[in-house]
Design a protein around this motif. Structure first.
Motif, PDB file in Angstrom:
ATOM      1  N   GLN A 221       0.812  -1.201   0.000  1.00 37.96           N
ATOM      2  CA  GLN A 221       0.000   0.000   0.000  1.00 37.96           C
ATOM      3  C   GLN A 221       0.850   1.257   0.000  1.00 37.96           C
ATOM      4  N   THR A 222       2.167   1.115   0.203  1.00 37.26           N
ATOM      5  CA  THR A 222       3.043   2.291   0.133  1.00 37.26           C
ATOM      6  C   THR A 222       2.993   2.932  -1.250  1.00 37.26           C
ATOM      7  N   LEU A 223       2.740   2.111  -2.277  1.00 36.20           N
ATOM      8  CA  LEU A 223       2.696   2.628  -3.647  1.00 36.20           C
ATOM      9  C   LEU A 223       1.676   3.746  -3.794  1.00 36.20           C
ATOM     10  N   PHE A 224       0.575   3.683  -3.058  1.00 37.26           N
ATOM     11  CA  PHE A 224      -0.498   4.669  -3.186  1.00 37.26           C
ATOM     12  C   PHE A 224      -0.143   5.996  -2.509  1.00 37.26           C
ATOM     13  N   PHE A 225       0.959   6.004  -1.770  1.00 40.35           N
ATOM     14  CA  PHE A 225       1.407   7.234  -1.111  1.00 40.35           C
ATOM     15  C   PHE A 225       2.760   7.707  -1.633  1.00 40.35           C
ATOM     16  N   CYS A 226       3.530   6.794  -2.203  1.00 44.72           N
ATOM     17  CA  CYS A 226       4.853   7.157  -2.719  1.00 44.72           C
ATOM     18  C   CYS A 226       4.729   8.060  -3.936  1.00 44.72           C
ATOM     19  N   GLY A 227       3.819   7.711  -4.865  1.00 44.89           N
ATOM     20  CA  GLY A 227       3.612   8.572  -6.022  1.00 44.89           C
ATOM     21  C   GLY A 227       3.779   7.854  -7.344  1.00 44.89           C
ATOM     22  N   MET A 228       3.960   8.627  -8.412  1.00 41.28           N
ATOM     23  CA  MET A 228       3.963   8.114  -9.781  1.00 41.28           C
ATOM     24  C   MET A 228       5.361   7.803 -10.323  1.00 41.28           C
ATOM     25  N   ASN A 229       6.374   7.909  -9.490  1.00 41.52           N
ATOM     26  CA  ASN A 229       7.737   7.611  -9.924  1.00 41.52           C
ATOM     27  C   ASN A 229       7.954   6.095  -9.864  1.00 41.52           C
TER      28      ASN A 229
ATOM     29  N   GLU B 279       2.481 -19.799  11.083  1.00 39.44           N
ATOM     30  CA  GLU B 279       3.679 -19.938  10.252  1.00 39.44           C
ATOM     31  C   GLU B 279       3.595 -19.040   9.019  1.00 39.44           C
ATOM     32  N   THR B 280       2.429 -19.039   8.378  1.00 37.74           N
ATOM     33  CA  THR B 280       2.239 -18.182   7.204  1.00 37.74           C
ATOM     34  C   THR B 280       2.294 -16.717   7.593  1.00 37.74           C
ATOM     35  N   ARG B 281       1.690 -16.374   8.709  1.00 35.84           N
ATOM     36  CA  ARG B 281       1.715 -14.980   9.180  1.00 35.84           C
ATOM     37  C   ARG B 281       3.144 -14.519   9.444  1.00 35.84           C
ATOM     38  N   GLN B 282       3.950 -15.370  10.065  1.00 38.10           N
ATOM     39  CA  GLN B 282       5.336 -15.011  10.341  1.00 38.10           C
ATOM     40  C   GLN B 282       6.121 -14.801   9.051  1.00 38.10           C
ATOM     41  N   LEU B 283       5.862 -15.628   8.050  1.00 37.66           N
ATOM     42  CA  LEU B 283       6.528 -15.471   6.756  1.00 37.66           C
ATOM     43  C   LEU B 283       6.138 -14.150   6.104  1.00 37.66           C
ATOM     44  N   LEU B 284       4.865 -13.800   6.211  1.00 34.60           N
ATOM     45  CA  LEU B 284       4.407 -12.525   5.647  1.00 34.60           C
ATOM     46  C   LEU B 284       5.067 -11.349   6.371  1.00 34.60           C
ATOM     47  N   ARG B 285       5.144 -11.425   7.692  1.00 36.07           N
ATOM     48  CA  ARG B 285       5.776 -10.343   8.460  1.00 36.07           C
ATOM     49  C   ARG B 285       7.242 -10.177   8.049  1.00 36.07           C
ATOM     50  N   LYS B 286       7.923 -11.273   7.832  1.00 35.64           N
ATOM     51  CA  LYS B 286       9.335 -11.234   7.463  1.00 35.64           C
ATOM     52  C   LYS B 286       9.543 -10.548   6.122  1.00 35.64           C
ATOM     53  N   ASN B 287       8.575 -10.679   5.220  1.00 37.38           N
ATOM     54  CA  ASN B 287       8.719 -10.139   3.864  1.00 37.38           C
ATOM     55  C   ASN B 287       8.015  -8.797   3.660  1.00 37.38           C
ATOM     56  N   LEU B 288       7.373  -8.296   4.704  1.00 36.68           N
ATOM     57  CA  LEU B 288       6.637  -7.029   4.581  1.00 36.68           C
ATOM     58  C   LEU B 288       7.119  -6.021   5.622  1.00 36.68           C
ATOM     59  N   THR B 289       8.402  -6.051   5.933  1.00 34.86           N
ATOM     60  CA  THR B 289       8.937  -5.217   7.019  1.00 34.86           C
ATOM     61  C   THR B 289       8.695  -3.729   6.782  1.00 34.86           C
ATOM     62  N   ASN B 290       8.982  -3.234   5.599  1.00 34.76           N
ATOM     63  CA  ASN B 290       8.808  -1.803   5.325  1.00 34.76           C
ATOM     64  C   ASN B 290       7.344  -1.431   5.160  1.00 34.76           C
TER      65      ASN B 290
END
Length: 477
Positions: free
Chosen positions: A335-343, A420-431
């Protein structure tokens, strides 16, 4: 008595009356001199004070020059981007107060920014209602944050909340137009329905893009210009909603709208998306809306695939390759894409720290409110007081139709996701997670600046949202 004698007597009586009527009463010479002296003194007194007032006005005119604003830091957000070079445009009450205080002057009756006659795109400034009420517990707020030096200053700012003003970007908008570039799977349908209702109450129109099979999140420069031109020529006030990345209106030297958006816990958002695009009603609804242009119903294998299996088997829909520019099966993961902009170069890489930092900066400097249905009452309260022109009575409208709003675009598929799936998602969605926490922190700061709701005489549910419907349904879109 004869007639002549009677006439003679009346004439003598008349002469006596005239003598008294037109007699001249002499004034002492000293009294005349006293009156003349008093008149001269009054004239001199008025002359001196008029001259002093004229000098003060000239002094103010000299001080209100761009060099003074630059020296005091009253640039950027404090001075309008269109009128930054003009001498008489102070764009915030807070900036005006701080400037006058720094020059030893006091602003007791500062009501609105001044505008030069040829200043364009500021015709609707007064409608923003950006004066926020001073919270009842203002003495408990940090004195440094409020920039108070003594009790006298507190009295001068009675009814004006500097802490809230510092977090209020609504005052920076140039037009009465709310741009809701909604993130998918955060409850945006519910907010759109709420705004449709509020439009009837508060006198504005809500519109959305018609929608299509594929949403255009990133848009070329010419496409941005066309969209902005269309939106700015619509009757105001109005609200527009679309799944699209943040557009910087001022980049094209056009007036800035009021930006709003919603966010959601990234883990819950991905879980919601996974089962949303596997709901059979979703494709039936799309077919009813788009007809031949809709997407065909996918296979049962796709529709019945649970998230745990999808992640475990490395399905393309459930991979989270770091810094990947584009997922070949469609990208819904951030969802960062919707705030980062068009670059695209900066904003497209998945879970990028640079994109996350840019998104943070945009939220802090441009967005009036970024809320979350996970904190329903806090979000509604902040919307009501930071954008009152559009969101006045938001809580009343929401709770009167709460059942209807909670069913908007709702997915009733049961979602049981392993830890287990939730932990994997957290690991890959840190930012992504860090950005989400940043937005919530800012929302809480905006709420705290209003006095935690106590100033507005709300019930206890306002202060404890999780006990009164504050948690967002995981099925909401």
């Amino acid at each position: 008595m004869s007639v002549n004698a009677d006439r003679s007597y009346k004439m003598k009586l008349r002469d006596v009356e005239n003598a008294f009527k037109y007699r001249r009463i002499p004034y002492p010479k000293r009294s005349v001199e006293l009156i003349a002296l008093l008149a001269i003194s009054c004239t001199f007194f008025l002359f001196m004070h008029t001259n002093k007032l004229n000098s003060r006005l000239k002094e103010m005119e000299v001080k209100l020059q761009p060099s003074e604003f630059s020296a005091l830091g009253l640039t950027g957000n404090h001075i309008s981007g269109h009128d930054a070079g003009k001498h008489d445009d102070i764009n915030t009450l807070h900036g005006t107060y701080q400037y006058l205080k720094s020059t030893g002057q006091r602003a007791h009756n500062v009501h609105a920014p001044r505008h030069s006659e040829d200043s364009h795109n500021h015709l609707h400034k007064a409608a923003h209602d950006h004066q926020l009420a001073m919270p009842a517990n203002r003495h408990q707020l940090a004195r440094d944050d409020l920039d108070y030096e003594d009790d006298e200053d507190e009295e001068e700012e009675e009814g004006y909340n500097l802490a809230a003003d510092a977090l209020n970007n609504t005052k920076n908008a140039d037009v009465d137009f709310v741009f809701f570039n909604r993130v998918p799977k955060v409850g945006s349908q519910s907010l759109m329905e709420l705004m449709r209702r509020l439009g009837k109450i508060n006198g504005f129109v809500h519109a959305r893009n018609p929608g299509s099979v594929k949403e255009t999140v990133m848009m070329p420069k010419e496409g941005q210009k066309e969209l902005i031109a269309d939106l700015l020529t619509r009757p105001k006030p109005h609200v527009y909603s679309q799944h699209i990345a943040y557009i910087n209106f001022t980049r094209f030297h056009l007036p800035r709208p009021i930006y709003i958006n919603l966010v959601r816990d990234p883990i819950e958002r991905i879980i919601s998306w996974h089962y949303y695009v596997r709901a059979r009603w979703y494709y039936k609804d799309m077919q009813a809306k788009l007809g031949m242009n809709s997407i065909a119903m996918p296979s049962d294998e796709f529709l019945d695939l649970d998230l745990d299996t999808c992640v475990r088997n490395g399905d393309p829909h459930c991979t989270f390759e770091q810094m990947q520019l584009k997922n070949p099966v469609g990208d819904h993961r951030r969802q960062t894409l919707f705030f980062c902009g068009m670059n695209k170069k900066l904003c497209m890489p998945f879970n990028s720290e640079m994109a996350m930092q840019k998104a943070k900066h945009t939220v802090e400097s441009e967005y009036a409110v970024v809320g979350t249905w996970e904190d329903t009452n806090i979000t509604l309260t902040v919307l009501e007081h930071y954008i009152p022109r559009f969101f006045r009575n938001a809580k009343v409208a929401y709770y009167l139709g709460e059942e209807r709003l909670s069913k908007v675009n709702r997915n009733n598929v049961t979602r049981i996701v392993s830890e287990e799936t939730r932990q994997l998602l957290r690991k890959n969605l840190t930012n992504e997670i860090e950005f989400y926490e940043f937005c919530k922190q800012r929302l809480y700061l905006q709420y705290a600046a209003l006095g935690n709701g106590k100033r507005f005489g709300e019930d206890d549910y306002l202060l404890v949202p999780e006990q009164h419907g504050g948690k967002q349904s995981e099925d909401e879109y």
